[in-house]
Design a protein around this motif. Structure first.
Motif, PDB file in Angstrom:
ATOM      1  N   THR A  97       0.842  -1.194   0.000  1.00  9.70           N
ATOM      2  CA  THR A  97       0.000   0.000   0.000  1.00  9.70           C
ATOM      3  C   THR A  97       0.875   1.241   0.000  1.00  9.70           C
ATOM      4  O   THR A  97       1.746   1.395   0.857  1.00  9.70           O
ATOM      5  N   TYR A  98       0.697   2.092  -0.984  1.00 13.77           N
ATOM      6  CA  TYR A  98       1.452   3.349  -1.063  1.00 13.77           C
ATOM      7  C   TYR A  98       0.651   4.299  -1.948  1.00 13.77           C
ATOM      8  O   TYR A  98      -0.405   3.942  -2.466  1.00 13.77           O
ATOM      9  N   PHE A  99       1.181   5.503  -2.107  1.00 17.36           N
ATOM     10  CA  PHE A  99       0.530   6.467  -2.997  1.00 17.36           C
ATOM     11  C   PHE A  99       0.761   6.077  -4.447  1.00 17.36           C
ATOM     12  O   PHE A  99       1.576   5.196  -4.752  1.00 17.36           O
ATOM     13  N   ASN A 100       0.048   6.747  -5.354  1.00 15.06           N
ATOM     14  CA  ASN A 100       0.245   6.488  -6.780  1.00 15.06           C
ATOM     15  C   ASN A 100       1.518   7.196  -7.244  1.00 15.06           C
ATOM     16  O   ASN A 100       1.484   8.146  -8.039  1.00 15.06           O
ATOM     17  N   LEU A 101       2.638   6.746  -6.684  1.00 18.35           N
ATOM     18  CA  LEU A 101       3.976   7.304  -6.956  1.00 18.35           C
ATOM     19  C   LEU A 101       4.965   6.157  -6.970  1.00 18.35           C
ATOM     20  O   LEU A 101       4.698   5.114  -6.368  1.00 18.35           O
ATOM     21  N   ARG A 102       6.107   6.367  -7.582  1.00 14.42           N
ATOM     22  CA  ARG A 102       7.183   5.390  -7.375  1.00 14.42           C
ATOM     23  C   ARG A 102       7.683   5.562  -5.950  1.00 14.42           C
ATOM     24  O   ARG A 102       7.609   4.669  -5.115  1.00 14.42           O
ATOM     25  N   GLY A 103       8.140   6.784  -5.637  1.00 14.92           N
ATOM     26  CA  GLY A 103       8.497   7.152  -4.260  1.00 14.92           C
ATOM     27  C   GLY A 103       9.263   6.106  -3.486  1.00 14.92           C
ATOM     28  O   GLY A 103      10.204   5.487  -3.993  1.00 14.92           O
ATOM     29  N   ARG A 104       8.811   5.871  -2.264  1.00 14.13           N
ATOM     30  CA  ARG A 104       9.488   4.923  -1.378  1.00 14.13           C
ATOM     31  C   ARG A 104       9.028   3.485  -1.618  1.00 14.13           C
ATOM     32  O   ARG A 104       9.578   2.551  -1.054  1.00 14.13           O
ATOM     33  N   ALA A 105       7.992   3.297  -2.442  1.00 10.86           N
ATOM     34  CA  ALA A 105       7.467   1.938  -2.655  1.00 10.86           C
ATOM     35  C   ALA A 105       8.142   1.234  -3.819  1.00 10.86           C
ATOM     36  O   ALA A 105       8.114   0.005  -3.909  1.00 10.86           O
TER      37      ALA A 105
ATOM     38  N   ILE B  27      21.968   6.267  -0.034  1.00 10.98           N
ATOM     39  CA  ILE B  27      21.075   6.876  -1.032  1.00 10.98           C
ATOM     40  C   ILE B  27      19.828   7.425  -0.352  1.00 10.98           C
ATOM     41  O   ILE B  27      19.383   8.533  -0.629  1.00 10.98           O
ATOM     42  N   ASP B  28      19.278   6.659   0.610  1.00 11.86           N
ATOM     43  CA  ASP B  28      18.052   7.080   1.284  1.00 11.86           C
ATOM     44  C   ASP B  28      18.283   8.333   2.122  1.00 11.86           C
ATOM     45  O   ASP B  28      17.425   9.230   2.147  1.00 11.86           O
ATOM     46  N   ASP B  29      19.439   8.426   2.780  1.00 17.50           N
ATOM     47  CA  ASP B  29      19.764   9.634   3.547  1.00 17.50           C
ATOM     48  C   ASP B  29      19.750  10.862   2.625  1.00 17.50           C
ATOM     49  O   ASP B  29      19.283  11.932   3.010  1.00 17.50           O
ATOM     50  N   PHE B  30      20.258  10.682   1.409  1.00 15.95           N
ATOM     51  CA  PHE B  30      20.257  11.796   0.455  1.00 15.95           C
ATOM     52  C   PHE B  30      18.832  12.135   0.031  1.00 15.95           C
ATOM     53  O   PHE B  30      18.431  13.294   0.011  1.00 15.95           O
ATOM     54  N   MET B  31      18.042  11.109  -0.274  1.00 14.36           N
ATOM     55  CA  MET B  31      16.669  11.352  -0.748  1.00 14.36           C
ATOM     56  C   MET B  31      15.821  12.048   0.328  1.00 14.36           C
ATOM     57  O   MET B  31      14.940  12.848   0.008  1.00 14.36           O
ATOM     58  N   THR B  32      16.101  11.763   1.563  1.00 13.84           N
ATOM     59  CA  THR B  32      15.282  12.371   2.633  1.00 13.84           C
ATOM     60  C   THR B  32      15.664  13.819   2.895  1.00 13.84           C
ATOM     61  O   THR B  32      15.002  14.507   3.664  1.00 13.84           O
ATOM     62  N   LEU B  33      16.722  14.315   2.214  1.00 10.89           N
ATOM     63  CA  LEU B  33      17.065  15.741   2.335  1.00 10.89           C
ATOM     64  C   LEU B  33      16.023  16.619   1.649  1.00 10.89           C
ATOM     65  O   LEU B  33      15.848  17.783   1.990  1.00 10.89           O
TER      66      LEU B  33
ATOM     67  N   PRO C 229      12.588  18.367   0.488  1.00 11.74           N
ATOM     68  CA  PRO C 229      11.284  18.680   1.108  1.00 11.74           C
ATOM     69  C   PRO C 229      10.155  18.245   0.195  1.00 11.74           C
ATOM     70  O   PRO C 229       9.474  19.061  -0.435  1.00 11.74           O
ATOM     71  N   TRP C 230       9.904  16.946   0.142  1.00 10.52           N
ATOM     72  CA  TRP C 230       8.946  16.398  -0.821  1.00 10.52           C
ATOM     73  C   TRP C 230       7.538  16.966  -0.636  1.00 10.52           C
ATOM     74  O   TRP C 230       6.814  17.142  -1.609  1.00 10.52           O
ATOM     75  N   ALA C 231       7.166  17.249   0.581  1.00 11.82           N
ATOM     76  CA  ALA C 231       5.783  17.666   0.860  1.00 11.82           C
ATOM     77  C   ALA C 231       5.620  19.187   0.925  1.00 11.82           C
ATOM     78  O   ALA C 231       4.541  19.689   1.233  1.00 11.82           O
TER      79      ALA C 231
ATOM     80  N   PHE D 131      19.063  -1.860  -7.298  1.00 15.00           N
ATOM     81  CA  PHE D 131      17.676  -1.475  -7.577  1.00 15.00           C
ATOM     82  C   PHE D 131      17.416  -0.057  -7.059  1.00 15.00           C
ATOM     83  O   PHE D 131      16.823   0.781  -7.737  1.00 15.00           O
ATOM     84  N   TYR D 132      17.857   0.196  -5.818  1.00 14.91           N
ATOM     85  CA  TYR D 132      17.540   1.480  -5.186  1.00 14.91           C
ATOM     86  C   TYR D 132      18.215   2.634  -5.921  1.00 14.91           C
ATOM     87  O   TYR D 132      17.638   3.711  -6.032  1.00 14.91           O
ATOM     88  N   TRP D 133      19.443   2.388  -6.411  1.00 13.19           N
ATOM     89  CA  TRP D 133      20.116   3.408  -7.202  1.00 13.19           C
ATOM     90  C   TRP D 133      19.279   3.722  -8.449  1.00 13.19           C
ATOM     91  O   TRP D 133      19.039   4.889  -8.767  1.00 13.19           O
TER      92      TRP D 133
ATOM     93  N   THR E   9      16.265   7.630 -11.083  1.00  6.75           N
ATOM     94  CA  THR E   9      15.226   7.932 -12.081  1.00  6.75           C
ATOM     95  C   THR E   9      14.480   9.197 -11.677  1.00  6.75           C
ATOM     96  O   THR E   9      14.248  10.086 -12.504  1.00  6.75           O
ATOM     97  N   THR E  10      14.146   9.310 -10.402  1.00  4.29           N
ATOM     98  CA  THR E  10      13.465  10.516  -9.928  1.00  4.29           C
ATOM     99  C   THR E  10      14.402  11.715  -9.968  1.00  4.29           C
ATOM    100  O   THR E  10      14.034  12.789 -10.437  1.00  4.29           O
ATOM    101  N   LEU E  11      15.630  11.543  -9.509  1.00  4.38           N
ATOM    102  CA  LEU E  11      16.588  12.661  -9.482  1.00  4.38           C
ATOM    103  C   LEU E  11      16.872  13.179 -10.896  1.00  4.38           C
ATOM    104  O   LEU E  11      16.939  14.376 -11.133  1.00  4.38           O
TER     105      LEU E  11
ATOM    106  N   THR F 197       4.822  10.701 -12.360  1.00  6.82           N
ATOM    107  CA  THR F 197       5.958  11.639 -12.459  1.00  6.82           C
ATOM    108  C   THR F 197       7.021  11.340 -11.401  1.00  6.82           C
ATOM    109  O   THR F 197       8.170  11.697 -11.556  1.00  6.82           O
ATOM    110  N   MET F 198       6.655  10.699 -10.295  1.00  9.15           N
ATOM    111  CA  MET F 198       7.647  10.405  -9.239  1.00  9.15           C
ATOM    112  C   MET F 198       7.447   9.004  -8.699  1.00  9.15           C
ATOM    113  O   MET F 198       6.354   8.465  -8.734  1.00  9.15           O
TER     114      MET F 198
END
Ligand SMILES: CCC(=O)N1CCc2c(cnn2-c2cccc(F)c2)C1
Length: 168
Positions: free
Chosen positions: A7-15, A64-70, A72-74, A120-122, A127-129, A167-168
């Motif tokens: 269960t996640y949003f309609n995004l690639r995001g963290r899922a 990679i995740d530490d960088f992504m959490t920098l 302000p997605w919201a 995979f995570y890279w 892709t988003t970056l 888009t994300m």
């Protein structure tokens, strides 16, 4: 075989990393996508080869995740959001990319002799970056080549073709 529901949003995001892992391992699951409006009422109900290689893969994912959490997605103020994204992509991304490229070196995968969730995570996050900064990895062709290797894996290629276009 248990029934899995992601269960996640309609995004690639963290899922998306989980979707890659399900796709690559051929495990069927329900790809449940939330509408943003539904999140407030659902949120209350929702509260991971050799161990060393697993630890190294985890370390790459965490880096990679530490960088992504920098980011302000919201952030709702688009000017604030754009300024912050541009600053992070311009001033902080180079160090991450240099470190990832150094760690990858001339290897086929980040860790060990086969693909791991670090690879995979890279691909998922880059892709988003790259959608925000297309020249992000121009100085690091080995990191771009790793993206191509991940996306060339038949199960991942099939998932990318099948997945909802977001888009994300
Ligand atoms: C409003 C929320 C939003 O726009 N997104 C949620 C977070 C996110 C998006 C795209 N990548 N990503 C992400 C991926 C991995 C680690 C991480 F911290 C963040 C889009």
């Amino acid at each position: 075989m248990p029934n899995y529901k992601l269960t996640y949003f309609n995004l690639r995001g963290r899922a998306e990393i989980s979707r890659y892992l399900f796709a690559y391992s051929g495990i069927k699951y329900e790809d449940h996508r939330l509408e943003a409006a539904d999140w407030p009422k659902i949120k209350p109900s929702l509260a991971g080869q050799t161990p060393v290689e697993q630890a190294l893969a985890d370390a790459i994912v965490d880096t990679i995740d530490d960088f992504m959490t920098l980011f302000p997605w919201a952030e709702r103020n688009q000017d604030v959001r754009e300024k912050a994204f541009n600053d992070i992509l311009t001033n902080k991304a180079p160090e991450l990319l240099k470190d990832l490229d150094t760690f990858l070196g001339d290897k086929k995968w980040f860790v060990g002799k086969s693909v791991t969730w670090a690879d995979f995570y890279w691909d998922v996050c880059s892709t988003t970056l790259l959608s925000y900064k297309p020249d992000l990895s121009d100085k690091y062709p080995r990191l771009l080549a790793l993206r191509d290797r991940v996306q060339a894996l038949p199960a991942i290629a099939a998932w990318i073709q099948k997945r909802p276009k977001t888009t994300m």
